[in-house]
Design an enzyme around this catalytic site. Structure first.
Site, PDB file in Angstrom:
ATOM      1  N   GLY A  23       0.821  -1.211   0.000  1.00 16.89           N
ATOM      2  CA  GLY A  23       0.000   0.000   0.000  1.00 16.89           C
ATOM      3  C   GLY A  23       0.849   1.253   0.000  1.00 16.89           C
ATOM      4  O   GLY A  23       0.417   2.316  -0.445  1.00 16.89           O
ATOM      5  N   ASP A  74      -2.483   6.583   3.513  1.00 14.69           N
ATOM      6  CA  ASP A  74      -1.939   7.730   2.777  1.00 14.69           C
ATOM      7  C   ASP A  74      -0.674   7.372   1.990  1.00 14.69           C
ATOM      8  O   ASP A  74      -0.109   8.219   1.295  1.00 14.69           O
ATOM      9  CB  ASP A  74      -1.662   8.896   3.733  1.00 14.69           C
ATOM     10  CG  ASP A  74      -0.650   8.535   4.811  1.00 14.69           C
ATOM     11  OD1 ASP A  74      -0.137   7.395   4.812  1.00 14.69           O
ATOM     12  OD2 ASP A  74      -0.370   9.395   5.666  1.00 14.69           O
ATOM     13  N   GLY A  75      -0.212   6.126   2.153  1.00 15.09           N
ATOM     14  CA  GLY A  75       0.974   5.701   1.413  1.00 15.09           C
ATOM     15  C   GLY A  75       2.280   6.245   1.974  1.00 15.09           C
ATOM     16  O   GLY A  75       3.343   6.043   1.392  1.00 15.09           O
ATOM     17  N   ARG A 104       6.229 -13.138   0.403  1.00  9.14           N
ATOM     18  CA  ARG A 104       5.749 -13.443   1.752  1.00  9.14           C
ATOM     19  C   ARG A 104       4.879 -14.697   1.721  1.00  9.14           C
ATOM     20  O   ARG A 104       4.403 -15.091   0.647  1.00  9.14           O
ATOM     21  CB  ARG A 104       4.899 -12.265   2.256  1.00  9.14           C
ATOM     22  CG  ARG A 104       5.631 -10.954   2.218  1.00  9.14           C
ATOM     23  CD  ARG A 104       4.694  -9.802   1.847  1.00  9.14           C
ATOM     24  NE  ARG A 104       5.448  -8.595   1.503  1.00  9.14           N
ATOM     25  CZ  ARG A 104       5.779  -7.650   2.383  1.00  9.14           C
ATOM     26  NH1 ARG A 104       5.366  -7.743   3.611  1.00  9.14           N
ATOM     27  NH2 ARG A 104       6.496  -6.614   2.016  1.00  9.14           N
ATOM     28  N   ASP A 122       1.530 -11.844   6.231  1.00  9.92           N
ATOM     29  CA  ASP A 122       2.072 -10.906   5.237  1.00  9.92           C
ATOM     30  C   ASP A 122       3.395 -10.309   5.714  1.00  9.92           C
ATOM     31  O   ASP A 122       4.070  -9.619   4.956  1.00  9.92           O
ATOM     32  CB  ASP A 122       1.060  -9.794   4.923  1.00  9.92           C
ATOM     33  CG  ASP A 122       0.537  -9.099   6.169  1.00  9.92           C
ATOM     34  OD1 ASP A 122      -0.028  -9.789   7.038  1.00  9.92           O
ATOM     35  OD2 ASP A 122       0.697  -7.880   6.288  1.00  9.92           O
ATOM     36  N   ASP A 177       9.716  -6.282   8.258  1.00 10.18           N
ATOM     37  CA  ASP A 177       8.677  -5.371   8.742  1.00 10.18           C
ATOM     38  C   ASP A 177       8.795  -5.085  10.233  1.00 10.18           C
ATOM     39  O   ASP A 177       8.052  -5.621  11.057  1.00 10.18           O
ATOM     40  CB  ASP A 177       7.275  -5.896   8.387  1.00 10.18           C
ATOM     41  CG  ASP A 177       6.794  -5.257   7.091  1.00 10.18           C
ATOM     42  OD1 ASP A 177       7.580  -4.507   6.483  1.00 10.18           O
ATOM     43  OD2 ASP A 177       5.649  -5.491   6.681  1.00 10.18           O
TER      44      ASP A 177
HETATM   45  P1  AMP Z   1       2.117  -3.467   7.939  1.00  9.31           P
HETATM   46  O1  AMP Z   1       1.315  -3.421   9.193  1.00  9.31           O
HETATM   47  O2  AMP Z   1       3.084  -2.326   7.781  1.00  9.31           O
HETATM   48  O3  AMP Z   1       2.754  -4.775   7.693  1.00  9.31           O
HETATM   49  O4  AMP Z   1       1.061  -3.234   6.756  1.00  9.31           O
HETATM   50  C1  AMP Z   1      -0.088  -4.015   6.556  1.00  9.31           C
HETATM   51  C2  AMP Z   1      -0.783  -3.577   5.278  1.00  9.31           C
HETATM   52  O5  AMP Z   1      -1.220  -2.231   5.373  1.00  9.31           O
HETATM   53  C3  AMP Z   1       0.072  -3.630   4.025  1.00  9.31           C
HETATM   54  O6  AMP Z   1      -0.761  -3.974   2.957  1.00  9.31           O
HETATM   55  C4  AMP Z   1       0.563  -2.221   3.899  1.00  9.31           C
HETATM   56  O7  AMP Z   1       0.922  -1.885   2.589  1.00  9.31           O
HETATM   57  C5  AMP Z   1      -0.652  -1.429   4.349  1.00  9.31           C
HETATM   58  N1  AMP Z   1      -0.301  -0.100   4.889  1.00  9.31           N
HETATM   59  C6  AMP Z   1       0.266   0.159   6.082  1.00  9.31           C
HETATM   60  N2  AMP Z   1       0.421   1.486   6.250  1.00  9.31           N
HETATM   61  C7  AMP Z   1      -0.059   2.090   5.150  1.00  9.31           C
HETATM   62  C8  AMP Z   1      -0.181   3.452   4.717  1.00  9.31           C
HETATM   63  N3  AMP Z   1       0.221   4.465   5.482  1.00  9.31           N
HETATM   64  N4  AMP Z   1      -0.714   3.680   3.502  1.00  9.31           N
HETATM   65  C9  AMP Z   1      -1.122   2.669   2.727  1.00  9.31           C
HETATM   66  N5  AMP Z   1      -1.039   1.374   3.065  1.00  9.31           N
HETATM   67  C10 AMP Z   1      -0.510   1.076   4.269  1.00  9.31           C
HETATM   68 MG    MG Z   2       3.820  -5.631   6.411  1.00 12.40          MG
END
Ligand code: AMP
Ligand code: MG
Length: 512
Positions: free
Chosen positions: A99, A132-133, A190, A259, A269
């Protein structure tokens, strides 16, 4: 002045060779990084850049900042967001994906290893859902610190190549300074990548992904009679070894969703992760892990559970006969706990200063290690210092170990057993017990760190960097974390646990 994506400003520090983009079309969406207003390089991992064979010499400060903030796309990069699914806290999310991350491509490092170069925090992708990416400076520097600490401990991990501030705020509970992390990984495949295609019943893609993963991480398995079963076994072996290493340094990943479990066997991560202080298998620091699913002591079971998700996804590839496929997968998963315990004991033996086990019977050493942990837990002894002071005891000085207990006589009985076990084998050629003890202590100190990423030190460094723009504490901590086994006076402040009240209140956040 705003920097824009200028196609004329070609930079070619990476010699990309992008097998994922080439071989796995349909497994990703192409996406360019967002352009940010004011790139500033906060961290560059020079030794990793060297290892990767990067040519950064021709780039000045602003050019490097533009590169690592995503404003200048390097020659040969083919940025893409990978599709994956995942079990998050036990519940299945069929469509997660990158994301806010982008794979730029792959390079072959100086040792001939293929490594992914990826951004995190480089803007929204089609997988961003409500996000917000973006990413904030603090969590990205945290990923640098903990990842480099793990690397210095010899634990397989993704690594941070660079962090660039973007000059724009990201909005969480408060406005925070934004940043982009450049991450290096053996790959970003993953368990959840397999789940994505299995869930859609797309057997052809599943097979392609499995073949690609084998070719990338275990090429020798391609020639075996059952390569997909071997892939599952190999993933089980890697994660048994990895989690045993976590358990032997007191690392809590904090968000072991499928994931966040890499097929390469690297730790990936770094969100709400933490190192444990007082030994406690129930320790949880993550603010989002309300039911303690990812508590320290649960990590081996969770790894096994996640491998079960992988096994489930691989079933259609294991055998045309569904019953046979289930039987084969079940056998691998059922063997995981014993596999894990073997790795754990191997690490514990080194930490106990024991070179080898009793032939055909591990039970005495297992009990010795377990009883040691029971002692640490009952005394709420700092896990890292407990092991390290045991090395001092091997060298003949028991006082520092005893000082970790409220009643210094508590370890008496266990120490007597341990000494007897040590005496049953001699280290090296030394016959003089004092020399043997010194050699044993040296070996123990090479596997039990004195400097870990203590939570209060990490927070202090991140607060200075994020709130005051002061990177000095971060840089000092990073240097200390690179020397985890050195008991040097200048590192002493980094070896001390936080006051117990601080640890009791400590919470980590997902960093999104
Ligand atoms: P994580 O908890 O970082 O492993 O992320 C879990 C999921 O949420 C993944 O698909 C990430 O790409 C998405 N994600 C986390 N933070 C954001 C963000 N700020 N904007 C877009 N996608 C996010
Ligand atoms: Mg992740």
């Amino acid at each position: 002045m705003a920097t824009t994506c200028d196609p004329m400003a070609a930079v070619a520090p990476f010699r990309f060779d992008n097998s994922f983009a080439r071989d796995l079309q349909g497994f990703y969406v192409r996406q360019r990084p967002a352009v940010v207003p004011a790139p500033r390089l906060l961290f560059l991992n020079e030794s990793l850049a060297h290892e990767l064979g990067l040519d950064l010499a021709s780039l000045d400060g602003p050019a490097r900042a533009a590169l690592f903030a995503g404003n200048t796309l390097p020659d040969g990069a083919e940025p893409l967001a990978q599709a994956y699914a995942g079990h998050q806290f036990g519940g299945f999310a069929p469509r997660l994906g990158d994301g806010r991350a982008l794979l730029l491509g792959e390079v072959i490092d100086r040792q001939g290893r293929r490594r992914d170069i990826a951004f995190k925090g480089s803007g929204r992708t089609p997988f961003a859902r409500g996000g917000d990416g973006k990413a904030a400076v603090g969590p990205m520097l945290r990923e640098v610190l903990v990842g480099e600490a793990m690397h210095a401990l010899g634990i397989p991990t993704t690594r941070a190549l660079a962090v660039a501030a973007t000059g724009e705020p990201v909005y969480r509970e408060h406005a925070l300074p934004g940043a982009v992390l450049t991450r290096v990984a053996a790959s970003h495949i993953r368990v959840g990548t397999f789940e994505y295609h299995a869930f859609r019943g797309d057997i052809e893609r599943l097979r392609k992904l499995a073949e690609y993963t084998i070719a990338r991480h275990d090429p020798s398995l391609l020639a075996t009679p059952r390569p997909f079963l071997a892939l599952l076994q190999s993933a089980a072996e890697r994660h048994a070894a990895l989690v045993a290493q976590w358990m032997n340094v007191g690392f809590i990943h904090g968000v072991m969703n499928t994931d966040n479990m890499a097929m390469s066997g690297e730790t990936i991560d770094y969100g709400p992760c933490a190192f444990m202080e007082a030994y406690d298998p129930t320790a949880v620091f993550s603010s989002i892990d309300r039911r303690a699913r990812y508590a320290f002591g649960n990590q081996p079971d969770i790894a096994c559970w996640n491998l079960g998700c992988l096994a489930q996804s691989l079933l259609p590839l294991l055998s045309a006969d569904a019953e046979q496929a289930v039987a084969m997968a079940t056998e691998v998963i059922a063997a995981f706990p014993a596999r894990y315990r073997r790795h754990l004991l191997q690490g514990q033996r080194s930490k106990l200063g024991l070179g080898r086990g009793e032939p055909d019977d591990d039970s005495a050493d297992v009990a010795l290690a377990e009883d040691w942990l029971i002692l640490l837990q009952a005394g709420r002894v700092d896990f890292t210092l407990g092991w390290r002071r045991l090395a001092d005891a091997a060298a003949g000085d028991e006082a520092p170990l005893r000082a970790l207990f409220v009643d210094p006589r508590v370890p008496d009985a266990w120490l007597a057993r341990w000494r007897a076990r040590c005496a049953s084998e001699s280290v090296g050629a030394a016959h003089d017990p004092a020399i043997a003890g010194l050699e044993r202590a040296k070996a123990m100190r090479s596997v039990s760190p004195i400097v870990i990423a203590r939570n209060h030190r990490v927070e202090e460094a991140l607060a200075a960097a994020s709130d005051q723009g002061d990177l000095a504490p971060f840089q000092r901590l990073l240097i200390a974390l690179g020397r985890p086994y050195d008991e040097a006076p200048e590192l002493a402040p980094y070896a001390l646990p936080a006051p117990a009240e601080v640890t009791a209140r400590y919470r980590t956040f997902c960093g999104t």
